[in-house]
Write a protein that holds these residues in place. Structure first.
Motif, mmCIF file in Angstrom:
data_model
loop_
_atom_site.group_PDB
_atom_site.id
_atom_site.type_symbol
_atom_site.label_atom_id
_atom_site.label_comp_id
_atom_site.label_asym_id
_atom_site.label_seq_id
_atom_site.Cartn_x
_atom_site.Cartn_y
_atom_site.Cartn_z
ATOM 1 N N ASP A 91 56.498 41.558 34.727
ATOM 2 C CA ASP A 91 56.458 40.070 34.136
ATOM 3 C C ASP A 91 55.161 39.834 34.491
ATOM 4 N N LYS A 92 53.900 40.169 33.561
ATOM 5 C CA LYS A 92 52.567 39.978 33.702
ATOM 6 C C LYS A 92 52.146 38.367 33.742
ATOM 7 N N GLU A 93 53.211 37.536 33.339
ATOM 8 C CA GLU A 93 52.833 36.009 33.369
ATOM 9 C C GLU A 93 52.909 35.447 34.777
ATOM 10 N N THR A 94 53.677 36.421 35.623
ATOM 11 C CA THR A 94 53.860 35.943 37.100
ATOM 12 C C THR A 94 52.585 36.603 37.955
ATOM 13 N N TRP A 95 51.592 37.354 37.427
ATOM 14 C CA TRP A 95 50.842 38.077 38.199
ATOM 15 C C TRP A 95 49.860 37.336 38.812
ATOM 16 N N ASN A 96 49.250 37.206 40.035
ATOM 17 C CA ASN A 96 48.423 36.424 40.630
ATOM 18 C C ASN A 96 47.226 37.331 41.638
ATOM 19 N N LEU A 97 46.208 36.783 41.872
ATOM 20 C CA LEU A 97 45.392 37.351 42.754
ATOM 21 C C LEU A 97 45.362 37.085 44.395
ATOM 22 N N PRO A 98 45.313 38.184 45.184
ATOM 23 C CA PRO A 98 45.386 37.636 46.696
ATOM 24 C C PRO A 98 44.112 36.914 46.766
ATOM 25 N N ALA A 99 43.895 36.125 47.678
ATOM 26 C CA ALA A 99 42.815 35.432 48.145
ATOM 27 C C ALA A 99 41.683 36.568 48.781
ATOM 28 N N GLU A 100 40.422 36.457 48.339
ATOM 29 C CA GLU A 100 39.392 37.290 48.862
ATOM 30 C C GLU A 100 38.328 36.272 49.566
ATOM 31 N N PHE A 101 38.608 35.326 50.366
ATOM 32 C CA PHE A 101 37.495 34.307 50.717
ATOM 33 C C PHE A 101 36.556 35.144 51.557
ATOM 34 N N ASN A 102 35.258 34.681 51.237
ATOM 35 C CA ASN A 102 34.173 35.279 51.870
ATOM 36 C C ASN A 102 33.056 34.093 52.473
ATOM 37 N N ASN A 103 31.847 34.865 52.899
ATOM 38 C CA ASN A 103 30.755 34.026 53.397
ATOM 39 C C ASN A 103 29.950 33.409 52.547
ATOM 40 N N ILE A 104 30.227 33.687 51.133
ATOM 41 C CA ILE A 104 29.246 33.024 50.189
ATOM 42 C C ILE A 104 29.748 31.832 49.889
ATOM 43 N N ASN A 105 28.872 30.667 50.030
ATOM 44 C CA ASN A 105 28.835 29.304 49.699
ATOM 45 C C ASN A 105 28.940 28.874 48.248
ATOM 46 N N HIS A 106 29.767 27.679 48.237
ATOM 47 C CA HIS A 106 29.832 27.116 46.937
ATOM 48 C C HIS A 106 28.668 26.392 46.659
ATOM 49 N N THR A 107 27.527 26.946 46.092
ATOM 50 C CA THR A 107 26.322 26.271 45.758
ATOM 51 C C THR A 107 26.200 26.169 44.267
ATOM 52 N N ARG A 108 25.508 25.518 43.707
ATOM 53 C CA ARG A 108 25.127 25.150 42.119
ATOM 54 C C ARG A 108 24.981 26.858 41.584
ATOM 55 N N GLY A 109 25.813 27.084 40.546
ATOM 56 C CA GLY A 109 25.605 28.170 39.727
ATOM 57 C C GLY A 109 26.785 29.216 40.279
ATOM 58 N N VAL A 110 27.412 29.191 41.320
ATOM 59 C CA VAL A 110 28.341 29.837 41.761
ATOM 60 C C VAL A 110 29.508 29.964 41.111
ATOM 61 N N LEU A 111 30.048 31.117 40.653
ATOM 62 C CA LEU A 111 31.350 31.483 39.998
ATOM 63 C C LEU A 111 32.528 31.615 40.862
ATOM 64 N N SER A 112 33.740 30.767 41.021
ATOM 65 C CA SER A 112 34.891 30.917 41.826
ATOM 66 C C SER A 112 36.139 30.885 41.152
ATOM 67 N N MET A 113 37.093 31.146 41.740
ATOM 68 C CA MET A 113 38.419 31.241 41.197
ATOM 69 C C MET A 113 39.282 30.112 41.583
ATOM 70 N N ALA A 114 39.831 29.399 40.365
ATOM 71 C CA ALA A 114 40.672 28.310 40.677
ATOM 72 C C ALA A 114 42.030 28.728 41.183
ATOM 73 N N ARG A 115 42.671 27.876 41.851
ATOM 74 C CA ARG A 115 44.172 28.218 42.512
ATOM 75 C C ARG A 115 44.758 26.947 42.667
ATOM 76 N N SER A 116 46.220 27.296 43.040
ATOM 77 C CA SER A 116 46.826 26.203 43.211
ATOM 78 C C SER A 116 46.926 26.109 44.931
ATOM 79 N N ASN A 117 48.046 25.149 45.550
ATOM 80 C CA ASN A 117 48.154 25.205 46.908
ATOM 81 C C ASN A 117 48.018 26.589 47.725
ATOM 82 N N ASN A 118 48.834 27.292 46.839
ATOM 83 C CA ASN A 118 48.994 28.645 47.729
ATOM 84 C C ASN A 118 47.470 29.497 47.437
#
Length: 225
Positions: free
Chosen positions: A134-161
């Motif tokens: 069921d592709k509607e349930t597919w999610n991405l595993p977190a890939e947190f890294n050392n790049i900071n959230h500065t102006r112009g940065v592209l990041s992935m939205a998520r829920s509490n999980n």
């Protein structure tokens, strides 16, 4: 709904600061953080002779995105696969918060039902999270890294999980240090920075939906460095 919070970015973290990015440290410390962030980005790009960028086209112009494949390979791959399939074409930037970010990538925004905006989207392939059939349930595993959230940065939205990213993404309009290490950064704008301000300053409703649709078309392009 799978992403009932419209992805925590939409309400959870926004409510922490009443829609404004949290101020942390003094001006000097912020400058040091920016320099360190740029060095991290430069080191990722140093060995690239040719890169594949995304061009997000809107009625206000184009934003060119470079990717951080080395630190968020699954997020970059999923984003690119969605681009190649046309998944993002006709979607809108459905949530804009001055001084914070612009958010898009929800396939539900192709409709006129604003109540569903921010609740849709899934990963472009199966990454071990969700039901494979069921592709509607597919999610991405977190890939947190050392790049900071500065102006112009592209990041992935998520829920509490932490492992709940799908297709919705956001672009920072200003530095957002409270997101660092909690959301997956996977790219940044290298051209068209001014488009952020044109989108983010649009009149919007109580849910931060722009009153006028800002549709996007996204393509990939090879570029020499």
């Amino acid at each position: 709904m799978k992403h009932i919070l419209s992805f925590i970015l939409l309400f959870g973290l926004i409510n922490i600061n009443c829609g404004k990015p949290k101020k942390e440290g003094n001006v000097s410390n912020q400058g040091v953080q920016k320099n360190e962030n740029q060095r991290e980005i430069d080191s990722l790009n140093a060995s690239k002779q040719e890169s594949e960028v995304a061009i997000i086209s809107t009625k206000y112009g184009d934003m060119v995105i470079e990717f951080f494949d080395e630190v968020a390979p699954k997020h970059v791959e999923s984003f690119k696969l969605h681009v190649k399939s046309g998944y993002y074409d006709g979607t809108i930037f459905h949530r804009v918060i001055p001084g914070f970010m612009i958010q898009g990538g929800d396939p539900n925004t192709k409709s006129e039902n604003k109540a569903s905006y921010g609740t849709g989207g899934h990963a472009a392939k199966y990454y071990g999270i969700g039901i494979e059939e069921d592709k509607e349930t597919w999610n991405l595993p977190a890939e947190f890294n050392n790049i900071n959230h500065t102006r112009g940065v592209l990041s992935m939205a998520r829920s509490n999980n932490p492992n709940s990213g799908g297709s919705q993404f956001f672009i920072c309009a200003s530095d957002a240090p409270h997101l660092n290490g909690n959301y997956t950064v996977f790219g940044q704008i290298i051209e068209g920075d001014r488009i952020i301000d044109q989108i983010i300053n649009l009149p919007r409703d109580a849910r931060d939906n722009p009153n006028r649709r800002v549709e996007m078309k996204v393509v990939l392009e090879k570029r020499n460095r």
